[in-house]
Enzyme design. Structure first.
Site, short mmCIF file in Angstrom:
data_model
loop_
_atom_site.label_atom_id
_atom_site.label_comp_id
_atom_site.label_asym_id
_atom_site.label_seq_id
_atom_site.Cartn_x
_atom_site.Cartn_y
_atom_site.Cartn_z
CG HIS A 114 -1.88 -1.11 1.27
ND1 HIS A 114 -2.08 -1.90 2.37
CD2 HIS A 114 -2.71 -1.59 0.32
CE1 HIS A 114 -3.01 -2.83 2.10
NE2 HIS A 114 -3.40 -2.65 0.86
CG HIS A 115 4.70 1.67 -2.08
ND1 HIS A 115 4.27 0.50 -2.66
CD2 HIS A 115 5.32 2.36 -3.07
CE1 HIS A 115 4.63 0.48 -3.93
NE2 HIS A 115 5.27 1.59 -4.20
CE LYS B 118 -4.74 -1.42 -13.00
NZ LYS B 118 -5.45 -2.72 -13.09
CE LYS C 280 -1.58 -11.58 -11.42
NZ LYS C 280 -0.70 -10.78 -12.29
CB SER D 71 -3.74 -1.24 -16.47
OG SER D 71 -4.28 -2.44 -16.93
N1 GLU Z 1 -2.21 -9.15 -15.31
C1 GLU Z 1 -1.29 -8.23 -15.86
C2 GLU Z 1 0.07 -8.36 -15.18
O1 GLU Z 1 0.39 -9.36 -14.62
C3 GLU Z 1 -1.83 -6.82 -15.90
C4 GLU Z 1 -2.16 -6.20 -14.58
C5 GLU Z 1 -2.88 -4.87 -14.68
O2 GLU Z 1 -3.07 -4.36 -15.77
O3 GLU Z 1 -3.25 -4.37 -13.63
O4 GLU Z 1 0.88 -7.48 -15.21
#
Ligand code: GLU
Length: 472
Positions: free
Chosen positions: A65-66, A71, A107, A363
């Protein structure tokens, strides 16, 4: 359950982290904080499939969380387990740091084989998973933003968005709760091919470096290089495409049912269509079959690109790999043992956590688009075109000469969304490659490019913690 193997992938990431941390001067407390997964959410929820109830096991891990939001993608696979999701979340933290994407790593995963479910059932599972994330505040444009990963794509992201917006009505930035969406649902042009294109940009930059190529006994440039790609999914397909278009020869393509080889080069799209039609990559006209797919990894070539899953090259098969460069398009395709073998053999391993960062980079662009509520290029495209037309007109008047028609179009063109996304990605990958290589040159004791990438990442995340005022 949590047997010896349950923690192996995260253990490998920890090992690589520790190997690299030795080359930094950070306080052990900061390093420990960076290494750990901050929040781990494991869930079980029931979904009615046909006339039976199935209990689905799923996860979301926020590694750091830095910076917020967190994401990272969501994968659907029977191989999903806590250890894997933790490892992939950690890689996301380092990946984002290296490419200067201001997110923490996360993730998610659902432990299912998506091929065994109807679209209707997959939609139910995805929506219920999203509802579970909402319940615990594990999704939102400012908290945690999922994306596609192995086994998921635009369709699943659209379901996630729809579930989120219906449960959080009126949230103005709701579209930024997930990326990798279809363009009609707030996605950005260029996201689909972003990871494969980023792999190409990263390796192209490595191949432009005279000293690096010299050490490997290779000429600079992509042209004429022989390439083997494992995995013809979104990442592998696009990586193969850009290498072919860049003048390389993709001499072999591998999938789980087998591999094919043609020394004159393969066209990934023709192979893809063949596989769609026949159900197998094998028996592609003009190519030789390799029935044991993993043997493709051992073919003589300049660049090997594993673009499927983790742990495909390990201490056992690494000694037989003949490639001079291994470009990790997948997450974690090499084990630490494979790294050791390659470091000894002088094979250059271009590491996953920056090489496949094209996906998360774009993204980030998508998320920014969602927050700004405007398509890239909308404001400046016409202005640039008008200005370029004017400049060109002046040049032609002053010189009395006319520019050729194809050149005229190129010069006058104002940027579309996809042009800006590609150039943002290209810039990001080139800068990251140079930064890692500079770090490696500055600290020659660093054994490999992976450790150099970790050092760059650790320095950035640690600096961020210090600047947050958490650590001295
Ligand atoms: N799943 C992709 C990765 O491992 C994309 C992650 C994303 O776009 O947040 O980098």
């Amino acid at each position: 359950m949590a047997g010896k193997h349950e923690y192996s992938f995260f253990g490998a990431v920890e090992k690589s982290f520790e190997n690299a941390a030795r080359f930094t001067n950070w306080d052990p407390g900061i390093l420990e904080q960076i290494k750990q997964c901050n929040s781990v959410y494991r869930m079980h929820f029931p979904v009615k499939i046909g006339d039976k109830v199935e209990v689905i096991k799923a996860y979301r891990v926020q590694h750091s969380h830095h910076k917020t939001p967190c994401k990272g993608g969501i994968r659907f696979s029977t191989a999903v387990n806590l250890d894997e999701v933790m490892a992939l979340a950690a890689l996301m933290t380092f990946k984002c740091a290296i490419v200067n994407v201001p997110f923490g790593g996360a993730k998610g995963g659902i432990s299912i084989d998506p091929k065994k479910y109807s679209v209707y059932d997959l939609e139910k599972i995805t929506r219920r998973y999203t509802a579970e994330l909402i319940k615990k505040n594990f999704i939102g444009p400012g908290t945690d933003v999922p994306a596609p990963d192995y086994g998921t794509g635009e369709r699943e992201m659209a379901w996630i968005l729809d579930t989120y917006t219906s449960m959080r009505p009126g949230e103005i930035d709701a579209a930024g709760c997930v990326t990798g969406k279809p363009v009609t649902q707030g996605g950005v042009r260029g996201r689909r091919e972003a990871t494969g294109l980023g792999v190409f940009y990263g390796l192209r930059e490595v191949c432009r470096m005279e000293d690096v190529m010299g050490k490997l006994g290779l000429q600079t440039g992509i042209e004429g290089k022989t390439v083997v790609v494992q995995g013809l999914g979104n990442v592998g397909y696009h990586a193969a495409k850009y290498f072919r278009e860049g003048g390389a020869k993709v001499i072999a393509l591998a999938e789980y049912e087998g591999a094919i080889m043609n020394a004159n080069g393969l066209n990934e799209d023709e192979v893809f269509q063949h596989r769609k039609k026949t159900g197998s990559i094998l028996n592609f006209p003009g190519a030789t079959n390799i029935t044991n797919s993993s043997e493709a990894l051992e073919l003589e070539c300049d660049i090997l690109i594993p673009a499927a899953l983790e742990n495909v090259i390990n201490g056992e098969n690494a000694p037989r790999v003949k490639a001079k460069i291994v470009g990790e398009a997948a997450n974690g395709p090499l084990t630490p043992e494979a790294d050791e073998v390659f470091a000894k053999k002088g094979v250059l391993v271009v590491p996953d956590m920056y090489l496949n960062a094209g996906g998360v980079t774009v993204s980030y662009f998508e998320w920014l688009k969602n927050l700004s509520h405007v398509r890239y290029g909308r404001m400046e495209k016409r202005f640039t075109e008008n200005l370029n037309t004017h400049i060109l007109g002046q040049i032609e008047t002053l010189t009395g000469k006319q520019v050729a028609n194809n050149e005229r179009e190129l010069i006058m063109h104002g940027p579309d969304e996809v042009d800006l996304v590609y150039s943002g990605l290209e810039e990001t990958m080139i800068t990251a490659t140079r930064e890692i290589m500079d770090q490696w040159k500055k600290t020659p004791e660093i054994p490999d490019m992976r450790s150099a990438a970790y050092v760059v990442a650790i320095n950035k995340v640690a600096t961020s913690y210090v600047e947050l005022g958490i650590f001295p």
